[in-house]
Design an enzyme around this catalytic site. Sequence first.
Site, PDB file in Angstrom:
ATOM      1  N   ARG A 167     -20.218 -34.947 -38.271  1.00 31.95           N
ATOM      2  CA  ARG A 167     -19.109 -34.288 -37.932  1.00 31.95           C
ATOM      3  C   ARG A 167     -17.918 -34.733 -36.849  1.00 31.95           C
ATOM      4  NH1 ARG A 167     -21.051 -29.595 -39.766  1.00 31.95           N
ATOM      5  NH2 ARG A 167     -23.393 -29.222 -39.877  1.00 31.95           N
ATOM      6  N   ASP A 168     -16.747 -34.539 -37.432  1.00 25.93           N
ATOM      7  CA  ASP A 168     -15.602 -34.800 -36.983  1.00 25.93           C
ATOM      8  C   ASP A 168     -15.900 -34.645 -35.283  1.00 25.93           C
ATOM      9  OD1 ASP A 168     -12.559 -35.814 -38.033  1.00 25.93           O
ATOM     10  OD2 ASP A 168     -12.783 -35.123 -36.081  1.00 25.93           O
ATOM     11  N   ILE A 169     -15.287 -35.646 -34.689  1.00 23.09           N
ATOM     12  CA  ILE A 169     -15.336 -35.184 -33.011  1.00 23.09           C
ATOM     13  C   ILE A 169     -14.136 -34.176 -32.557  1.00 23.09           C
ATOM     14  CG2 ILE A 169     -13.755 -36.903 -32.294  1.00 23.09           C
ATOM     15  CD1 ILE A 169     -15.811 -37.943 -30.232  1.00 23.09           C
TER      16      ILE A 169
ATOM     17  N   ASN B 138      -7.014 -40.320 -46.149  1.00 23.51           N
ATOM     18  CA  ASN B 138      -5.581 -40.439 -45.606  1.00 23.51           C
ATOM     19  C   ASN B 138      -5.459 -42.102 -46.131  1.00 23.51           C
ATOM     20  OD1 ASN B 138      -5.041 -38.310 -45.104  1.00 23.51           O
ATOM     21  ND2 ASN B 138      -5.747 -38.420 -43.052  1.00 23.51           N
TER      22      ASN B 138
ATOM     23  N   VAL C 182      -8.034 -43.840 -38.450  1.00 27.28           N
ATOM     24  CA  VAL C 182      -9.161 -44.714 -38.240  1.00 27.28           C
ATOM     25  C   VAL C 182      -9.090 -45.698 -39.413  1.00 27.28           C
ATOM     26  CG1 VAL C 182     -11.670 -44.895 -38.012  1.00 27.28           C
ATOM     27  CG2 VAL C 182     -10.399 -43.167 -36.761  1.00 27.28           C
TER      28      VAL C 182
ATOM     29  N   HIS D 118     -12.890 -42.899 -45.241  1.00 27.17           N
ATOM     30  CA  HIS D 118     -13.401 -41.683 -44.760  1.00 27.17           C
ATOM     31  C   HIS D 118     -12.855 -40.674 -45.683  1.00 27.17           C
ATOM     32  CE1 HIS D 118     -10.610 -42.140 -41.579  1.00 27.17           C
ATOM     33  NE2 HIS D 118     -10.389 -40.825 -41.624  1.00 27.17           N
TER      34      HIS D 118
ATOM     35  N   HIS E  18     -12.488 -36.515 -45.626  1.00 28.10           N
ATOM     36  CA  HIS E  18     -12.768 -35.173 -44.537  1.00 28.10           C
ATOM     37  C   HIS E  18     -13.243 -34.203 -45.663  1.00 28.10           C
ATOM     38  CE1 HIS E  18     -10.069 -36.727 -41.143  1.00 28.10           C
ATOM     39  NE2 HIS E  18      -9.596 -37.412 -42.248  1.00 28.10           N
TER      40      HIS E  18
END
Length: 119
Positions: free
Chosen positions: A35-37, A92, A101, A105, A107
């Site tokens: 999970r994204d922070i 991205n 980052v 990755h 999303h």
Amino acid sequence: MRSNATEQDCVFCAIARGDIPSDSVYSDDQVVAFRDINPQAPSHVLVAPRRHVASVNQLKDDGELLGRVMSVAVTVAQAEDLAASGYRLATNHGRDGAQTVPHLHVHVLGGRALSGRLG
Ligand code: 5GP
Ligand code: ZN
């Protein structure tokens, strides 16, 4: 193989190794999802290869790993129960792509009606 400085410092490499804690939702020998922070939607999961790949721009010739990452992204979306209402997969690359980052990755976003704007 000796890791380079980028991998040593990489937060998502550290998450994949388990050196930094994360809220994991999926893991296999090639791909992790957590999970994204700072979630931008009720469901916001990041899907990343275990090995350090700077962005999708590096994977032009590795359709297999790209396919694995996208397949896990769909698996996660379905596990989050997003298929019926809909979801977005996004990745991205670089400065203008707003990548923050530098470890590839995807999303997985859903759980609310997302804006149609992409940039
Ligand atoms: P980007 O802008 O590179 O496409 O997305 C990077 C994402 O990683 C952001 O949504 C950000 O909230 C997330 N992120 C950054 N650091 C961490 C971290 O240490 N743990 C988790 N779970 N997510 C992170
Ligand atoms: Zn990395």
